[in-house]
Every structure is written in structure tokens, then in C-alpha cells.
Design a protein around this motif. Structure first.
Motif, mmCIF file in Angstrom:
data_model
loop_
_atom_site.group_PDB
_atom_site.id
_atom_site.type_symbol
_atom_site.label_atom_id
_atom_site.label_comp_id
_atom_site.label_asym_id
_atom_site.label_seq_id
_atom_site.Cartn_x
_atom_site.Cartn_y
_atom_site.Cartn_z
ATOM 1 N N SER A 10 1.401 -0.974 0.343
ATOM 2 C CA SER A 10 -0.010 -0.270 0.304
ATOM 3 C C SER A 10 0.840 1.124 -0.077
ATOM 4 C CB SER A 10 -0.969 0.154 0.944
ATOM 5 O OG SER A 10 -0.452 0.320 2.554
ATOM 6 N N HIS A 11 2.119 1.241 0.999
ATOM 7 C CA HIS A 11 3.089 2.187 0.059
ATOM 8 C C HIS A 11 3.081 2.743 -0.887
ATOM 9 C CE1 HIS A 11 2.886 2.684 4.391
ATOM 10 N NE2 HIS A 11 3.431 0.919 4.817
ATOM 11 N N PRO A 12 3.652 3.994 -1.355
ATOM 12 C CA PRO A 12 3.936 4.332 -2.865
ATOM 13 C C PRO A 12 5.162 4.069 -2.989
ATOM 14 C CG PRO A 12 3.040 6.381 -1.597
ATOM 15 C CD PRO A 12 2.697 5.167 -0.746
ATOM 16 N N ALA A 13 5.445 3.991 -4.181
ATOM 17 C CA ALA A 13 7.232 3.384 -4.603
ATOM 18 C C ALA A 13 7.908 5.142 -4.914
ATOM 19 C CB ALA A 13 6.690 3.051 -6.252
ATOM 20 N N ASP A 14 9.121 4.572 -4.506
ATOM 21 C CA ASP A 14 9.808 5.937 -4.517
ATOM 22 C C ASP A 14 9.971 6.563 -5.232
ATOM 23 O OD1 ASP A 14 12.302 7.399 -3.356
ATOM 24 O OD2 ASP A 14 13.958 6.353 -4.567
ATOM 25 N N PRO A 15 9.313 8.499 -5.471
ATOM 26 C CA PRO A 15 9.120 8.975 -6.572
ATOM 27 C C PRO A 15 10.715 9.373 -7.205
ATOM 28 C CG PRO A 15 9.081 10.263 -4.453
ATOM 29 C CD PRO A 15 9.745 8.536 -3.936
ATOM 30 N N HIS A 16 11.831 8.501 -6.905
ATOM 31 C CA HIS A 16 12.885 9.297 -7.166
ATOM 32 C C HIS A 16 13.538 8.211 -8.274
ATOM 33 C CE1 HIS A 16 13.608 13.366 -5.173
ATOM 34 N NE2 HIS A 16 13.018 12.231 -4.245
ATOM 35 N N GLY A 17 13.182 7.060 -7.278
ATOM 36 C CA GLY A 17 13.489 5.764 -8.409
ATOM 37 C C GLY A 17 12.490 5.369 -9.576
ATOM 38 N N ASN A 21 13.513 5.381 -13.572
ATOM 39 C CA ASN A 21 13.307 4.509 -13.949
ATOM 40 C C ASN A 21 12.272 5.414 -15.595
ATOM 41 O OD1 ASN A 21 12.460 2.168 -15.019
ATOM 42 N ND2 ASN A 21 10.608 1.813 -14.295
ATOM 43 N N TYR A 22 11.635 6.191 -15.255
ATOM 44 C CA TYR A 22 11.421 6.911 -16.081
ATOM 45 C C TYR A 22 11.861 7.547 -17.415
ATOM 46 C CZ TYR A 22 7.722 10.080 -18.923
ATOM 47 O OH TYR A 22 7.619 10.457 -20.221
ATOM 48 N N ASP A 23 12.982 8.148 -16.522
ATOM 49 C CA ASP A 23 13.899 9.180 -17.307
ATOM 50 C C ASP A 23 14.916 8.226 -18.715
ATOM 51 O OD1 ASP A 23 13.048 11.459 -16.752
ATOM 52 O OD2 ASP A 23 14.323 12.080 -15.204
ATOM 53 N N THR A 24 14.781 6.792 -17.836
ATOM 54 C CA THR A 24 16.072 5.354 -18.524
ATOM 55 C C THR A 24 15.001 5.310 -19.749
ATOM 56 O OG1 THR A 24 16.785 5.393 -16.794
ATOM 57 C CG2 THR A 24 16.923 3.321 -18.205
ATOM 58 N N ASN A 25 14.074 4.940 -19.799
ATOM 59 C CA ASN A 25 12.959 4.673 -20.536
ATOM 60 C C ASN A 25 12.645 5.506 -21.771
ATOM 61 O OD1 ASN A 25 13.154 2.078 -19.085
ATOM 62 N ND2 ASN A 25 11.014 2.504 -19.008
ATOM 63 N N GLU A 26 11.765 6.211 -21.397
ATOM 64 C CA GLU A 26 12.631 8.134 -21.761
ATOM 65 C C GLU A 26 13.679 7.878 -22.944
ATOM 66 O OE1 GLU A 26 10.407 12.424 -22.708
ATOM 67 O OE2 GLU A 26 11.612 11.439 -20.637
ATOM 68 N N HIS A 27 14.394 7.698 -22.167
ATOM 69 C CA HIS A 27 16.337 8.242 -23.105
ATOM 70 C C HIS A 27 16.088 6.670 -23.834
ATOM 71 C CE1 HIS A 27 19.800 8.890 -24.106
ATOM 72 N NE2 HIS A 27 20.425 7.955 -23.758
ATOM 73 N N LYS A 28 15.905 6.130 -23.744
ATOM 74 C CA LYS A 28 16.253 4.561 -24.498
ATOM 75 C C LYS A 28 14.732 4.855 -26.090
ATOM 76 C CE LYS A 28 16.151 -1.057 -24.298
ATOM 77 N NZ LYS A 28 15.198 -1.836 -23.030
ATOM 78 N N LEU A 29 13.953 5.354 -25.004
ATOM 79 C CA LEU A 29 12.656 5.390 -26.617
ATOM 80 C C LEU A 29 12.765 6.745 -28.138
ATOM 81 C CD1 LEU A 29 10.499 3.988 -27.595
ATOM 82 C CD2 LEU A 29 8.766 6.206 -26.600
ATOM 83 N N HIS A 30 14.261 7.116 -27.301
ATOM 84 C CA HIS A 30 14.325 8.054 -27.987
ATOM 85 C C HIS A 30 15.550 8.011 -28.430
ATOM 86 C CE1 HIS A 30 11.305 11.664 -27.200
ATOM 87 N NE2 HIS A 30 11.626 11.373 -25.866
#
Length: 61
Positions: A10-17, A21-30
Motif C-alpha cells: 500500500s505504500h507508494p514507490a520511491d518517487p525518485h526511483g 526509471n521513467y527517464d531511462t525508458n524515455e531516453h531508450k525510446l528516443h
């Protein structure tokens, strides 16, 4: 009072993590683009070739 009793996730994930992860996936996509039909087809053919080579080598030995 905490209403999260019995909910292990029930606890949210680490916002920095999550942002990293989002930045890494976005860089890979681009940098590589969306996996299209030809990329997936060639990956499948490479995988089939590796499996066939393993089978052939195992039958020879």
C-alpha cells in the motif's frame, strides 16, 4: 490511524526511483525508437538461429 493494515504494497514507490526509471525508458525510446515489425522479426530470427545451433551442437556431441 493507519488504514493500511494487511496491505503489504500500500505504500507508494520511491518517487525518485520512479522518475529515474521513467527517464531511462524515455531516453531508450528516443535513442532506439519504437520496436517495429522488422526489428522484432530479426530478433525472432536470431533467437531461432541460436536455438537451432544449440540443438545441432547437442546432437553432434
Amino acid at each position: 490511524m493507519n488504514d493500511d493494515h494487511g496491505k503489504p504494497f500500500s505504500h507508494p514507490a520511491d518517487p525518485h526511483g520512479a522518475k529515474a526509471n521513467y527517464d531511462t525508458n524515455e531516453h531508450k525510446l528516443h535513442s532506439t525508437g519504437v520496436p517495429g515489425f522488422w526489428r522484432q522479426t530479426t530478433n525472432l530470427l536470431i533467437l531461432a538461429g541460436v536455438i537451432a545451433a544449440i540443438i545441432i551442437i547437442s546432437r553432434i556431441l
